[in-house]
Design a protein around this motif. Sequence first.
Motif, PDB file in Angstrom:
ATOM      1  N   LYS A 145       0.804  -1.223   0.000  1.00 33.06           N
ATOM      2  CA  LYS A 145       0.000   0.000   0.000  1.00 33.06           C
ATOM      3  C   LYS A 145       0.843   1.282   0.000  1.00 33.06           C
ATOM      4  O   LYS A 145       0.555   2.208  -0.770  1.00 33.06           O
ATOM      5  N   PRO A 146       1.871   1.393   0.846  1.00 27.01           N
ATOM      6  CA  PRO A 146       2.684   2.620   0.771  1.00 27.01           C
ATOM      7  C   PRO A 146       3.340   2.809  -0.593  1.00 27.01           C
ATOM      8  O   PRO A 146       3.447   3.933  -1.077  1.00 27.01           O
ATOM      9  N   LEU A 147       3.750   1.705  -1.231  1.00 26.49           N
ATOM     10  CA  LEU A 147       4.363   1.790  -2.553  1.00 26.49           C
ATOM     11  C   LEU A 147       3.341   2.235  -3.589  1.00 26.49           C
ATOM     12  O   LEU A 147       3.631   3.098  -4.437  1.00 26.49           O
ATOM     13  N   GLU A 148       2.150   1.672  -3.546  1.00 27.49           N
ATOM     14  CA  GLU A 148       1.107   2.074  -4.494  1.00 27.49           C
ATOM     15  C   GLU A 148       0.745   3.541  -4.324  1.00 27.49           C
ATOM     16  O   GLU A 148       0.543   4.260  -5.308  1.00 27.49           O
ATOM     17  N   ALA A 149       0.678   3.985  -3.079  1.00 29.50           N
ATOM     18  CA  ALA A 149       0.359   5.396  -2.827  1.00 29.50           C
ATOM     19  C   ALA A 149       1.463   6.301  -3.364  1.00 29.50           C
ATOM     20  O   ALA A 149       1.198   7.335  -3.998  1.00 29.50           O
ATOM     21  N   PHE A 150       2.719   5.904  -3.127  1.00 29.98           N
ATOM     22  CA  PHE A 150       3.842   6.723  -3.588  1.00 29.98           C
ATOM     23  C   PHE A 150       3.922   6.725  -5.107  1.00 29.98           C
ATOM     24  O   PHE A 150       4.152   7.772  -5.724  1.00 29.98           O
ATOM     25  N   ARG A 151       3.711   5.578  -5.714  1.00 27.40           N
ATOM     26  CA  ARG A 151       3.753   5.506  -7.181  1.00 27.40           C
ATOM     27  C   ARG A 151       2.699   6.432  -7.796  1.00 27.40           C
ATOM     28  O   ARG A 151       2.997   7.176  -8.733  1.00 27.40           O
ATOM     29  N   GLY A 152       1.481   6.364  -7.289  1.00 26.03           N
ATOM     30  CA  GLY A 152       0.437   7.225  -7.834  1.00 26.03           C
ATOM     31  C   GLY A 152       0.751   8.694  -7.662  1.00 26.03           C
ATOM     32  O   GLY A 152       0.525   9.513  -8.562  1.00 26.03           O
ATOM     33  N   TRP A 153       1.302   9.036  -6.495  1.00 27.61           N
ATOM     34  CA  TRP A 153       1.609  10.447  -6.221  1.00 27.61           C
ATOM     35  C   TRP A 153       2.743  10.956  -7.088  1.00 27.61           C
ATOM     36  O   TRP A 153       2.629  12.027  -7.701  1.00 27.61           O
ATOM     37  N   ILE A 154       3.857  10.218  -7.166  1.00 23.84           N
ATOM     38  CA  ILE A 154       5.021  10.749  -7.880  1.00 23.84           C
ATOM     39  C   ILE A 154       4.780  10.808  -9.384  1.00 23.84           C
ATOM     40  O   ILE A 154       5.218  11.758 -10.051  1.00 23.84           O
ATOM     41  N   THR A 155       4.067   9.838  -9.950  1.00 21.80           N
ATOM     42  CA  THR A 155       3.801   9.909 -11.390  1.00 21.80           C
ATOM     43  C   THR A 155       2.875  11.077 -11.707  1.00 21.80           C
ATOM     44  O   THR A 155       3.046  11.756 -12.724  1.00 21.80           O
TER      45      THR A 155
END
Length: 309
Positions: free
Chosen positions: A283-293
């Motif tokens: 979940k933290p990775l998915e959240a970060f991926r969505g935010w940074i892209t």
Amino acid sequence: MKLRQRRFLPNLSLLMAFDAVMRNGSVTGAAQDLSLTQSTVSRLVQSLEAQLGQPLFIRHRKRLVPTEAAHRYFREISQALDQIQRSSMSLIANPDGGSLDLAVLPTFATRWLAPRLPAFLSANPGVSINLATRFKAFSFDAERFDAVIYFGHDDWPGAVHVKLFDERVTACASPEFLRQHPVERAEDLHDLVLLQLETRLSAWTDWFAGQGAAAPPVRNGMLMDQFSMMIQAAISGLGVALLPDYLARIEIAEGRLRPILRTAVPGTGAYWLAWPAARQGLKPLEAFRGWITARIADEFSDAIPGAEG
């Protein structure tokens, strides 16, 4: 789910005693670290050897000399103990969130990512990000990271990739340097000191080609291992820096550097976010991926969010 075999899961006290002996190089130091007696530490190590059915130390004049097998076991066990400690700390600090261990390029992290992270953390309460710098490729099996931001191509072994943005480069120098060394055409740089990153050895050749000119046959330059060092060298008047355009824009806007000729020349690589397939869905990775892209799509016109694997 397959049941773990207890024979291959030694008690934590046995592993900590072994770890302490290896780190300290002696039973005495291990006993002090663990607040135990030397005889207790020795018994714990002997119990571990008995459970594994393998000698880990050679007893020599009241000293424990680790075997080659002990050194191998220590490298792996110490990583496992570190991971248990980090997971426990993360659970205590963020019982309702999670953490992301992210490897990053140092200058990208300090100049671009760090100033924007408060926005991510504010939008994702309970999530924490742990950052560590890495210059070179590593194995996710050997390192503790959940993901990495790196420069290059989509060839990280065994990883899922998302392109963040293609690199474009801009040559720039300090205002005082350019007053002393006016540049009106690419050939004017041939006799100047050209600052270069040691991992981008073809960058100046590509930049000259982007200007429609040939690179100097013999280059007067300085090699550096970080863009932050190159930026300071250029500001100090040591030469001309060739920077990723996102970094050059920051320095140009703040008046420390000035651009030279055509800016934002296409480079030969891109910035990527990559992670092991085993971390997919974290979940933290998915959240970060969505935010940074999304953030990069707003700031970089050539950003191409999307997965490639």
